[in-house]
Design an enzyme around this catalytic site. Structure first.
Site, PDB file in Angstrom:
ATOM      1  N   GLU A   1       3.126  10.132  -1.502  1.00 19.28           N
ATOM      2  CA  GLU A   1       4.331   9.347  -1.226  1.00 19.28           C
ATOM      3  C   GLU A   1       5.154   9.125  -2.485  1.00 19.28           C
ATOM      4  OE1 GLU A   1       3.464   5.734   0.934  1.00 19.28           O
ATOM      5  OE2 GLU A   1       2.989   6.860   2.758  1.00 19.28           O
TER       6      GLU A   1
ATOM      7  N   GLU B   1       0.360  11.135   7.302  1.00 17.88           N
ATOM      8  CA  GLU B   1      -0.183   9.774   7.302  1.00 17.88           C
ATOM      9  C   GLU B   1       0.712   8.876   8.145  1.00 17.88           C
ATOM     10  OE1 GLU B   1      -1.117   7.903   3.398  1.00 17.88           O
ATOM     11  OE2 GLU B   1      -0.284   6.076   4.274  1.00 17.88           O
TER      12      GLU B   1
HETATM   13  C1  IDC Z   1      -3.103   1.138   1.206  1.00 10.75           C
HETATM   14  C2  IDC Z   1      -4.461   0.707   1.658  1.00 10.75           C
HETATM   15  C3  IDC Z   1      -4.849  -0.555   0.945  1.00 10.75           C
HETATM   16  C4  IDC Z   1      -4.712  -0.357  -0.545  1.00 10.75           C
HETATM   17  C5  IDC Z   1      -3.308   0.106  -0.886  1.00 10.75           C
HETATM   18  C6  IDC Z   1      -3.104   0.426  -2.345  1.00 10.75           C
HETATM   19  O1  IDC Z   1      -4.483   0.581   3.045  1.00 10.75           O
HETATM   20  O2  IDC Z   1      -6.180  -0.902   1.260  1.00 10.75           O
HETATM   21  O3  IDC Z   1      -4.943  -1.578  -1.197  1.00 10.75           O
HETATM   22  O4  IDC Z   1      -3.039   1.298  -0.180  1.00 10.75           O
HETATM   23  O5  IDC Z   1      -3.872   1.496  -2.728  1.00 10.75           O
HETATM   24  C7  IDC Z   1       0.802   4.101   2.277  1.00 10.75           C
HETATM   25  C8  IDC Z   1      -0.084   4.760   1.301  1.00 10.75           C
HETATM   26  C9  IDC Z   1      -1.478   4.265   1.419  1.00 10.75           C
HETATM   27  C10 IDC Z   1      -1.508   2.780   1.723  1.00 10.75           C
HETATM   28  C11 IDC Z   1      -0.889   2.577   3.096  1.00 10.75           C
HETATM   29  C12 IDC Z   1      -0.912   1.141   3.573  1.00 10.75           C
HETATM   30  O6  IDC Z   1      -0.037   6.175   1.406  1.00 10.75           O
HETATM   31  O7  IDC Z   1      -2.142   4.546   0.209  1.00 10.75           O
HETATM   32  O8  IDC Z   1      -2.845   2.377   1.771  1.00 10.75           O
HETATM   33  N1  IDC Z   1       0.470   3.071   3.062  1.00 10.75           N
HETATM   34  O9  IDC Z   1      -0.236   0.314   2.688  1.00 10.75           O
HETATM   35  N2  IDC Z   1       2.066   4.380   2.508  1.00 10.75           N
HETATM   36  C13 IDC Z   1       2.556   3.506   3.392  1.00 10.75           C
HETATM   37  C14 IDC Z   1       1.541   2.650   3.766  1.00 10.75           C
END
Ligand code: IDC
Length: 461
Positions: free
Chosen positions: A287, A379
């Site tokens: 991302e 994702e």
């Molecule tokens: C989130 C995880 C969370 C973690 C955070 C930071 O769910 O537990 O603390 O990342 O690492 C994304 C990202 C993905 C995120 C997810 C939800 O690709 O890494 O995971 N998210 O926030 N993009 C949009 C949402």
């Protein structure tokens, strides 16, 4: 019949030997060697060596043994091409006896010299297999077996991009539906044989996305260790006939160029290692955020050639601006990509969404973009963009219906027991061994499992 073949100076280095294939993983192997000292005199001897092949037929063989005393040398041999390097002796089959059907024997021999004693060699190998006089059957279920009939990979084979679609080996558009891991640095315990069996068999998942964070205690802390973990997860997916998305999970910082050198190192390694697999898809930047499309495109045009050099035919997914929202989350839209696509073929663009945060305007962008760009939802979550909060059922269903209709592949965040609404399993599930019963699923897990496990109907002609 004796045919004199090679006369070697004592101690000569082995040269000119044909490289012979070792036993195939599928073949039964076994051999017996009778080594007889037929005569001996002061400083010299003659040995007869009878090889009997007890396994499946071999074509091209190579007998090796080690002289038991450093002073023993092959002087002149027959019925094989003989060579010696130090104490290591090799006899290679010739064009008239190189094929040994099951049960067949080859009689060879040599005249040798010795300085001390003249003991017999302790053991012999034929094409790398020790000749014990018994047969070893091939493993019944080797992990490298082609996936069982009917799995997603067995049915669809090597994928490629055709127009705006993902196509299978019959050049027909398909949609893959599956799950993403959580960060493998935190939730490694959730990815084991039992959980992967559940994903393949109960969820009927087509796809397993391996989210390898680069920061946040991820790849940058142990490149070799994470590379090998990713590879073993690719193998676990392959063994179950699932596609594997290798996700270089950049997130913070949002400019993928920050990790350009790491990406090149990582992808050159995983692409070389997995080049011959049909189940691998590469995702080069999860991302991008706070960065222009131009910078992302520039990154992609440097990383893609590194992958192509090692693995020319795999599909590659490129992240897009604004957390892979095609720019929508930054107030832009898909036109920046349409107007300035990455200069590469066989690629798709990532679109990510979180159903409770991203709704109609995002769906509209996907609907428009889908006829112009190959999209892959590598994702998405059923909850808010934080990964937590409540599942938005109506928005999730609207999204999944749209993706089905457009045949856009997807992976859901996450196949884990993280204590957050996006996780498919209740907290603590990965401490146990039950990944299959409905009791371990969260609300999100139950919805997604019911969607993913419906029949695929992949076209096969
Ligand atoms: C989130 C995880 C969370 C973690 C955070 C930071 O769910 O537990 O603390 O990342 O690492 C994304 C990202 C993905 C995120 C997810 C939800 O690709 O890494 O995971 N998210 O926030 N993009 C949009 C949402």
């Amino acid at each position: 019949m004796k045919r004199l073949l090679v006369l070697l100076a004592a101690g000569a280095t082995a040269v000119g030997l044909t490289t012979l294939a070792g036993p195939s993983a599928q073949a039964a192997t076994g051999c017996k060697v009778d080594y007889t000292i037929t005569s001996q005199w002061q400083g010299g001897f003659q040995a007869g060596v009878k090889i009997t092949n007890l396994g499946d037929s071999v074509s091209g063989w190579n007998l090796k043994f080690t002289m038991a005393d450093a002073g023993q040398k092959v002087v002149q041999g027959w019925n094989a091409t003989w060579s010696q390097s130090g104490s290591a002796v090799t006899a290679a089959g010739t064009d008239w006896n190189g094929t040994l059907p099951t049960g067949a024997s080859a009689d060879l021999g040599f005249v040798g010299s010795f300085t001390g004693s003249n003991p017999k060699p302790a053991s012999f190998t034929l094409n790398g297999v020790t000749c014990t006089g018994s047969v070893t059957d091939p493993p019944t279920d080797p992990p490298t077996d082609p996936p069982a009939t009917g799995t997603p990979v067995a049915t669809n084979g090597q994928l490629h991009v055709c127009g705006v679609n993902l196509c299978n080996q019959y050049n027909r558009p398909i949609q893959l539906r599956g799950m993403s891991t959580h960060g493998i640095q935190w939730f490694g315990k959730c990815y084991n044989d039992t959980s992967l069996d559940a994903l393949a068999e109960d969820w009927k998942s087509d796809l397993f996305r391996v989210a390898m964070y680069v920061q946040e205690q991820g790849y940058e802390t142990d490149p070799a260790g994470f590379t090998s973990r990713v590879n073993s997860m690719v193998d676990m997916a392959e063994a179950r006939g699932m596609y594997a998305v290798i996700d270089f999970h950049t997130l913070t910082p949002g400019d993928p160029n920050y990790n350009l050198d790491r990406a090149k190192t990582f992808f050159s390694s995983v692409a070389a290692r997995n080049a011959n697999k049909k189940n691998v898809i590469y995702e080069i930047a999860n991302e991008p955020n706070g960065v222009s499309w131009t910078a992302i495109k520039n990154y992609a045009e440097q990383v893609i050639p590194v992958i192509r050099a090692a693995d020319p035919d795999a599909v590659i997914i490129v992240g897009t601006r604004g957390w892979s929202s095609l720019g929508v989350s930054d107030g832009s839209n898909e036109s920046e990509v349409v107007n300035s696509p990455v200069n590469a073929t066989n690629i798709m663009y990532a679109f990510h969404f979180y159903a409770a945060s991203h709704k109609d305007d995002y769906r509209a962008a996907v609907s428009r973009a889908a006829s112009r760009l190959p999209l892959f939802v590598s994702e998405f979550g059923t909850v808010s963009a934080t990964g937590g909060g409540a599942m938005d059922r109506a928005s999730s269903i609207a999204w999944l219906d749209l993706l089905d209709q457009l045949k856009i592949s997807y992976a859901n965040w996450t196949y884990s027991d993280a204590d957050e609404g996006s996780a498919a399993f209740k907290p603590g599930t990965c401490n146990g061994s039950d990944y299959s019963s409905s009791g371990v699923l969260t609300e999100s897990g139950a919805l997604i499992k019911s969607r993913i496990s419906s029949t695929d109907n992949f076209p096969t002609s």
